[in-house]
Write a protein that holds these residues in place. Structure first.
Motif, mmCIF file in Angstrom:
data_model
loop_
_atom_site.group_PDB
_atom_site.id
_atom_site.type_symbol
_atom_site.label_atom_id
_atom_site.label_comp_id
_atom_site.label_asym_id
_atom_site.label_seq_id
_atom_site.Cartn_x
_atom_site.Cartn_y
_atom_site.Cartn_z
ATOM 1 N N THR A 75 41.861 25.975 40.811
ATOM 2 C CA THR A 75 42.216 27.079 41.599
ATOM 3 C C THR A 75 40.891 27.210 42.497
ATOM 4 O OG1 THR A 75 40.913 28.412 39.848
ATOM 5 C CG2 THR A 75 43.367 28.669 40.005
ATOM 6 N N SER A 76 39.761 26.550 42.430
ATOM 7 C CA SER A 76 38.738 26.400 43.250
ATOM 8 C C SER A 76 38.534 24.981 43.704
ATOM 9 C CB SER A 76 37.468 26.744 42.548
ATOM 10 O OG SER A 76 37.520 27.966 42.001
ATOM 11 N N THR A 77 37.791 24.872 44.769
ATOM 12 C CA THR A 77 37.582 23.398 45.266
ATOM 13 C C THR A 77 36.111 23.223 44.589
ATOM 14 O OG1 THR A 77 36.248 24.492 47.325
ATOM 15 C CG2 THR A 77 38.471 23.430 47.534
ATOM 16 N N PHE A 95 36.442 29.475 45.214
ATOM 17 C CA PHE A 95 37.526 30.168 44.635
ATOM 18 C C PHE A 95 38.599 30.361 45.706
ATOM 19 C CE2 PHE A 95 39.376 33.759 42.646
ATOM 20 C CZ PHE A 95 40.164 33.082 41.524
ATOM 21 N N ARG A 96 39.615 29.621 45.500
ATOM 22 C CA ARG A 96 40.778 29.816 46.744
ATOM 23 C C ARG A 96 42.033 30.438 46.062
ATOM 24 N NH1 ARG A 96 39.748 27.246 51.688
ATOM 25 N NH2 ARG A 96 37.725 26.006 51.354
ATOM 26 N N TYR A 142 29.984 31.666 42.652
ATOM 27 C CA TYR A 142 30.686 31.643 41.410
ATOM 28 C C TYR A 142 30.426 32.857 40.451
ATOM 29 C CZ TYR A 142 32.297 29.813 36.982
ATOM 30 O OH TYR A 142 32.950 29.447 35.876
ATOM 31 N N ALA A 143 29.462 33.589 40.672
ATOM 32 C CA ALA A 143 29.431 35.114 40.011
ATOM 33 C C ALA A 143 30.267 35.866 40.481
ATOM 34 C CB ALA A 143 27.925 35.505 39.979
ATOM 35 N N GLN A 144 30.368 36.117 41.714
ATOM 36 C CA GLN A 144 31.405 36.876 42.642
ATOM 37 C C GLN A 144 32.582 36.624 42.365
ATOM 38 O OE1 GLN A 144 30.229 37.071 46.689
ATOM 39 N NE2 GLN A 144 28.491 38.485 46.338
ATOM 40 N N ALA A 145 32.932 35.208 42.209
ATOM 41 C CA ALA A 145 34.338 34.955 41.858
ATOM 42 C C ALA A 145 34.849 35.361 40.360
ATOM 43 C CB ALA A 145 34.372 33.228 42.194
ATOM 44 N N GLN A 146 33.831 35.120 39.637
ATOM 45 C CA GLN A 146 34.064 35.587 38.037
ATOM 46 C C GLN A 146 34.368 37.131 37.939
ATOM 47 O OE1 GLN A 146 34.339 33.278 35.244
ATOM 48 N NE2 GLN A 146 35.449 35.114 34.776
ATOM 49 N N ALA A 147 33.414 37.844 38.666
ATOM 50 C CA ALA A 147 33.564 39.269 38.668
ATOM 51 C C ALA A 147 34.774 39.628 39.381
ATOM 52 C CB ALA A 147 32.468 40.030 39.538
ATOM 53 N N PHE A 148 35.460 39.230 40.270
ATOM 54 C CA PHE A 148 36.837 39.441 40.697
ATOM 55 C C PHE A 148 37.730 38.996 39.883
ATOM 56 C CE2 PHE A 148 40.295 37.846 43.468
ATOM 57 C CZ PHE A 148 40.756 38.925 44.134
ATOM 58 N N ILE A 149 37.714 37.886 39.304
ATOM 59 C CA ILE A 149 38.815 37.574 38.201
ATOM 60 C C ILE A 149 38.894 38.593 37.046
ATOM 61 C CG2 ILE A 149 39.369 36.013 36.319
ATOM 62 C CD1 ILE A 149 38.298 33.594 38.448
ATOM 63 N N PRO A 165 36.742 30.916 37.418
ATOM 64 C CA PRO A 165 37.045 30.205 38.859
ATOM 65 C C PRO A 165 37.636 28.887 38.723
ATOM 66 C CG PRO A 165 35.060 31.474 38.697
ATOM 67 C CD PRO A 165 35.511 31.683 37.267
ATOM 68 N N CYS A 166 37.160 27.843 37.749
ATOM 69 C CA CYS A 166 37.589 26.606 37.888
ATOM 70 C C CYS A 166 38.663 26.508 36.777
ATOM 71 C CB CYS A 166 36.118 25.665 37.449
ATOM 72 S SG CYS A 166 35.241 25.630 39.050
ATOM 73 N N LYS A 167 39.671 26.731 37.061
ATOM 74 C CA LYS A 167 40.642 27.016 35.945
ATOM 75 C C LYS A 167 41.888 25.988 36.617
ATOM 76 C CE LYS A 167 43.940 30.106 34.090
ATOM 77 N NZ LYS A 167 44.674 31.457 33.836
#
Length: 183
Positions: A75-77, A95-96, A142-149, A165-167
């Protein structure tokens, strides 16, 4: 459902390469030189790092396979880690795609707000869906992507397992690859 939702036939030996290419171009437009798109195909996917491919090598690899195999993407590059594509936090670049998992079984489908129209929907087994949402702008922290999820986990709109994020998730327009009644 809109016309950007691609139906897949479980265990079909045929791959829909135009649909896969369309999805990759939508989800990962113009990656920077340090960004890599992680695709994984093979009978052991999504485990390990074997059979990881960049988009330009995916078609040639799949065409050589004698049977339908599972296909996943990240889900991320990511950046290269010791010369390899790896699904690691330290390799994270952007994160995409948000993927809500186990919708229909663990998460009732009617819990998903109607205004949240997915980019794609995969029925990974009978009555169990993955809903994918391509972000308009990638999240590069990364922290913002994790918070979003975590917002979606806390709202009980996705299963908490594997919420990172790296799923690795199923590639739209690929093949199911599950055995038995989940195939």
């Amino acid at each position: 459902m809109t016309d950007n939702v691609v139906a897949i036939a479980p265990n079909s030996p045929a791959w829909d390469f135009p649909a896969i290419e369309q999805f990759i171009n939508l989800a990962f437009p113009d990656p920077t030189p340090e960004e890599h798109i992680f695709l994984q195909v093979g009978k052991n996917a999504p485990k390990g790092v074997d059979n990881c491919f960049t988009p330009d090598k995916l078609q040639a690899r799949v065409r050589r396979m004698k049977a339908a195999v599972k296909a996943y993407y990240l889900t991320s590059t990511v950046s290269l880690t010791q010369g390899e594509l790896r699904a690691l936090k330290r390799a994270f670049v952007a994160f995409r795609v948000l993927v809500l998992d186990d919708v229909g079984t663990k998460i009732p489908l009617d819990r998903i707000p109607a205004a949240m129209e997915e980019t794609y929907r995969i029925e990974s087994s009978e009555g169990n869906f993955q809903l994918g949402y391509v972000l308009a702008e990638p999240i590069t922290d990364y922290a913002q992507a994790q918070a979003f999820i975590d917002l979606f986990v806390d709202a009980q709109l996705t299963d908490a397992g594997g919420s990172m994020p790296c799923k690795k998730v199923r590639l739209p327009a690929g093949v199911n690859g599950k055995k038995g009644d989940k195939g």
